[in-house]
Design a protein around this motif. Sequence first.
Motif, PDB file in Angstrom:
ATOM      1  N   CYS A   1       0.803  -1.233   0.000  1.00 49.54           N
ATOM      2  CA  CYS A   1       0.000   0.000   0.000  1.00 49.54           C
ATOM      3  C   CYS A   1       0.834   1.280   0.000  1.00 49.54           C
ATOM      4  O   CYS A   1       0.548   2.228   0.724  1.00 49.54           O
ATOM      5  CB  CYS A   1      -0.965   0.033   1.163  1.00 49.54           C
ATOM      6  SG  CYS A   1      -2.183  -1.262   1.060  1.00 49.54           S
TER       7      CYS A   1
ATOM      8  N   ASP B   1       2.923   4.473  -2.335  1.00 52.14           N
ATOM      9  CA  ASP B   1       2.726   5.304  -3.515  1.00 52.14           C
ATOM     10  C   ASP B   1       1.263   5.437  -3.883  1.00 52.14           C
ATOM     11  O   ASP B   1       0.471   5.924  -3.132  1.00 52.14           O
ATOM     12  CB  ASP B   1       3.546   4.756  -4.695  1.00 52.14           C
ATOM     13  CG  ASP B   1       5.010   5.121  -4.562  1.00 52.14           C
ATOM     14  OD1 ASP B   1       5.322   5.963  -3.714  1.00 52.14           O
ATOM     15  OD2 ASP B   1       5.827   4.575  -5.292  1.00 52.14           O
ATOM     16  N   ASP B   2       0.895   4.977  -5.106  1.00 43.72           N
ATOM     17  CA  ASP B   2      -0.483   5.145  -5.533  1.00 43.72           C
ATOM     18  C   ASP B   2      -1.338   3.957  -5.103  1.00 43.72           C
ATOM     19  O   ASP B   2      -2.420   3.752  -5.613  1.00 43.72           O
ATOM     20  CB  ASP B   2      -0.562   5.360  -7.039  1.00 43.72           C
ATOM     21  CG  ASP B   2       0.078   4.231  -7.806  1.00 43.72           C
ATOM     22  OD1 ASP B   2      -0.472   3.141  -7.798  1.00 43.72           O
ATOM     23  OD2 ASP B   2       1.139   4.445  -8.400  1.00 43.72           O
ATOM     24  N   GLN B   3      -0.875   3.142  -4.220  1.00 42.45           N
ATOM     25  CA  GLN B   3      -1.617   2.059  -3.586  1.00 42.45           C
ATOM     26  C   GLN B   3      -1.935   0.904  -4.523  1.00 42.45           C
ATOM     27  O   GLN B   3      -2.464  -0.112  -4.094  1.00 42.45           O
ATOM     28  CB  GLN B   3      -2.888   2.581  -2.902  1.00 42.45           C
ATOM     29  CG  GLN B   3      -2.531   3.427  -1.686  1.00 42.45           C
ATOM     30  CD  GLN B   3      -3.489   4.569  -1.469  1.00 42.45           C
ATOM     31  OE1 GLN B   3      -4.495   4.667  -2.136  1.00 42.45           O
ATOM     32  NE2 GLN B   3      -3.189   5.443  -0.536  1.00 42.45           N
ATOM     33  N   MET B   4      -1.643   1.055  -5.785  1.00 41.97           N
ATOM     34  CA  MET B   4      -1.825  -0.056  -6.724  1.00 41.97           C
ATOM     35  C   MET B   4      -0.438  -0.564  -7.149  1.00 41.97           C
ATOM     36  O   MET B   4      -0.281  -1.681  -7.583  1.00 41.97           O
ATOM     37  CB  MET B   4      -2.567   0.400  -7.984  1.00 41.97           C
ATOM     38  CG  MET B   4      -3.901   1.028  -7.724  1.00 41.97           C
ATOM     39  SD  MET B   4      -5.193  -0.192  -7.531  1.00 41.97           S
ATOM     40  CE  MET B   4      -6.556   0.846  -7.072  1.00 41.97           C
ATOM     41  N   THR B   5       0.549   0.324  -7.015  1.00 43.02           N
ATOM     42  CA  THR B   5       1.895  -0.002  -7.465  1.00 43.02           C
ATOM     43  C   THR B   5       2.445  -1.217  -6.727  1.00 43.02           C
ATOM     44  O   THR B   5       3.095  -2.070  -7.315  1.00 43.02           O
ATOM     45  CB  THR B   5       2.820   1.219  -7.249  1.00 43.02           C
ATOM     46  OG1 THR B   5       2.263   2.293  -7.994  1.00 43.02           O
ATOM     47  CG2 THR B   5       4.213   0.946  -7.725  1.00 43.02           C
TER      48      THR B   5
ATOM     49  N   LYS C   1       1.457  -4.459  -8.242  1.00 45.86           N
ATOM     50  CA  LYS C   1       2.167  -4.737  -9.498  1.00 45.86           C
ATOM     51  C   LYS C   1       3.542  -5.337  -9.213  1.00 45.86           C
ATOM     52  O   LYS C   1       3.934  -6.318  -9.820  1.00 45.86           O
ATOM     53  CB  LYS C   1       2.351  -3.439 -10.297  1.00 45.86           C
ATOM     54  CG  LYS C   1       1.100  -2.982 -10.972  1.00 45.86           C
ATOM     55  CD  LYS C   1       1.339  -2.777 -12.435  1.00 45.86           C
ATOM     56  CE  LYS C   1       0.012  -2.555 -13.133  1.00 45.86           C
ATOM     57  NZ  LYS C   1       0.141  -2.536 -14.571  1.00 45.86           N
ATOM     58  N   HIS C   2       4.261  -4.717  -8.280  1.00 40.55           N
ATOM     59  CA  HIS C   2       5.620  -5.179  -8.000  1.00 40.55           C
ATOM     60  C   HIS C   2       5.621  -6.486  -7.222  1.00 40.55           C
ATOM     61  O   HIS C   2       6.379  -7.396  -7.537  1.00 40.55           O
ATOM     62  CB  HIS C   2       6.388  -4.115  -7.206  1.00 40.55           C
ATOM     63  CG  HIS C   2       6.775  -2.948  -8.043  1.00 40.55           C
ATOM     64  ND1 HIS C   2       7.782  -3.004  -8.963  1.00 40.55           N
ATOM     65  CD2 HIS C   2       6.260  -1.703  -8.114  1.00 40.55           C
ATOM     66  CE1 HIS C   2       7.893  -1.834  -9.569  1.00 40.55           C
ATOM     67  NE2 HIS C   2       6.970  -1.024  -9.072  1.00 40.55           N
TER      68      HIS C   2
ATOM     69  N   GLU D   1     -11.230   1.371  -2.405  1.00 41.31           N
ATOM     70  CA  GLU D   1     -10.625   2.570  -2.968  1.00 41.31           C
ATOM     71  C   GLU D   1     -10.976   2.709  -4.440  1.00 41.31           C
ATOM     72  O   GLU D   1     -11.290   3.785  -4.923  1.00 41.31           O
ATOM     73  CB  GLU D   1      -9.106   2.511  -2.827  1.00 41.31           C
ATOM     74  CG  GLU D   1      -8.659   2.894  -1.448  1.00 41.31           C
ATOM     75  CD  GLU D   1      -7.219   2.524  -1.189  1.00 41.31           C
ATOM     76  OE1 GLU D   1      -6.513   2.108  -2.116  1.00 41.31           O
ATOM     77  OE2 GLU D   1      -6.817   2.629  -0.023  1.00 41.31           O
ATOM     78  N   LYS D   2     -10.919   1.575  -5.129  1.00 40.46           N
ATOM     79  CA  LYS D   2     -11.209   1.615  -6.567  1.00 40.46           C
ATOM     80  C   LYS D   2     -12.654   2.082  -6.794  1.00 40.46           C
ATOM     81  O   LYS D   2     -12.900   2.947  -7.628  1.00 40.46           O
ATOM     82  CB  LYS D   2     -10.991   0.230  -7.172  1.00 40.46           C
ATOM     83  CG  LYS D   2     -11.189   0.220  -8.673  1.00 40.46           C
ATOM     84  CD  LYS D   2     -10.897  -1.133  -9.265  1.00 40.46           C
ATOM     85  CE  LYS D   2     -11.317  -1.146 -10.732  1.00 40.46           C
ATOM     86  NZ  LYS D   2     -11.122  -2.436 -11.364  1.00 40.46           N
TER      87      LYS D   2
ATOM     88  N   ILE E   1     -12.872   5.779  -6.090  1.00 38.69           N
ATOM     89  CA  ILE E   1     -12.242   6.570  -7.153  1.00 38.69           C
ATOM     90  C   ILE E   1     -13.127   6.596  -8.392  1.00 38.69           C
ATOM     91  O   ILE E   1     -13.348   7.645  -9.004  1.00 38.69           O
ATOM     92  CB  ILE E   1     -10.839   6.000  -7.487  1.00 38.69           C
ATOM     93  CG1 ILE E   1      -9.870   6.325  -6.344  1.00 38.69           C
ATOM     94  CG2 ILE E   1     -10.305   6.552  -8.801  1.00 38.69           C
ATOM     95  CD1 ILE E   1      -8.548   5.598  -6.423  1.00 38.69           C
TER      96      ILE E   1
END
Lengths: 267, 258
Positions: free
Chosen positions: A97, A99-103, A106-107, A253-254, A257
Amino acid sequence: MNHLEKLENLSIYIIREAYKQFKNIALLWSIGKDSTTTLWLCRKAFYGKIPFPVIHIDTGFKFPEMYEFRDEWTKKLGINLIVGKNEEALNNGITCCMDDQMTCCKHLKTESLKKVIEKNKFKALIVGIRRDEHGVRAKERYFSPRDEEFRWNYKNQPAELWDQFKSKGEEDNHIRIHPLLHWTELDIWEYIRQENIPINKLYFAKNGRRYRSLGCTRATVPVNSDADTLDKIIEELKTTKTAERSGRAQDKEKAYIMQKLRSLGYM
Amino acid sequence: MGAELLVIGIDAATWAIIDRHLDKLKTFKMLKTHKEYKSKVLTLDQKPYSAPCWVSIFSGKTEEEHRHHEFVVDNEIQTRDDIKVDFIWDILKRTGKKVKALNVPFIVPPYNFNINFEAPGLGIPSNREEWDAEIAEVTNRAIETLRNENLDLFVVCYVSLDKLQHFHWGEKIVEEYYEKIDETIDKLISFGKKLIIISDHGFCAFGEAKIQTLPRITKDGTELKGDHHENAVLITKNIKTEINNLRDVFKAIKEVFK
């Protein structure tokens, strides 16, 4: 044939079809109830011994109970387990969670999985997702092609009418197989009860709260519930109006948003 | 302490409001009149849409080149990893420069580079409480950083003006928040030896801009009172590179650290 037997039959047919078409295949095991049910179906499909590896993507931020459960049942069931962990990203300070909380996803998830697939040259993955779980998953197919970047072009998918599956993909494609697509959350729990499938204790209520969906510790919160047995969970699901993934921060969150962007005319 | 170059991004700031209320906007008035600063109307040569514009500002690429068109594609919220270009902070970091970027709104929630920050309202502040929180929290985080660190580049952005202008264009509240942004700029500018203040696009009433970017009535039934305009705000101090479009900001920053 009762309802659960029909569901099981179709799932086992899909799993066997997938294994026949893609010998280099693996099962993705998140340690949650759906993937554990898929694992159980894979055992049933091949008479007790899963003939392909099982992958667990470890973000490093799972609940301790999930690691205990994974290790205990890997040993008991004789699973060929591959653990994928993006140590490089973790060493570089990527945390749950950030940076932009999705990053982080991904990593810590996607990149880890890519590495495992590349290393083992898997052509296909069995994944325990369900259509009723989330709006976007309703668009999924049982045999779902992804490109080399794992991108899913849902507007360009093969039709699956009358249980005819396009199980042969293009050379560069990677295929996701979803044998649980037609199951509901309630079906899963009724099947767990019927088959006595081992399930993580986090799903059972403690002090008035239980986890209905399991993810990373910082992105998952328990829901209010007194269901501390399988029977109570099944009864609760028959009447609840709370969405299954309501405890998942990323989904909330999604949704928030999306709603905000819609109100601003951006969607 | 502070930054060699401070970039302040103000989403949707427009000269149309600033010029009309210059008597109340003391910092903007000083920036417009003091000989140390240069200010101009930056007329966009690309669609005035925040997601691609902010990427153009910090990557130097046109929308066609960076291909980041929307915040959401195929029902998926776009993240930094979906944008396949290097930003100025990626490039400068590789050359050993100390760089931080706070609340840059080319994605939602806004992007942070080398700094932790959770944007109020997940970067889409939509009411007075969230607009105030954004301005206060972003400013506090920026000042805390600039007071304690010696940076080469610090980027800080605000999105509140854009969101509130959508809902309240033509109302008194718009002026009120320009005054808050004016005070905020006053708190920040002393931390940068060089300065760029930029908006990704301007703002106007519906029908005034060359291109209508948003629907008047949104999908959830909300009526929008304003729309994006092609005339953006640009103010600089000690920047030699001529900035004539959004991509030139990237070139100007690169030139500073050549």
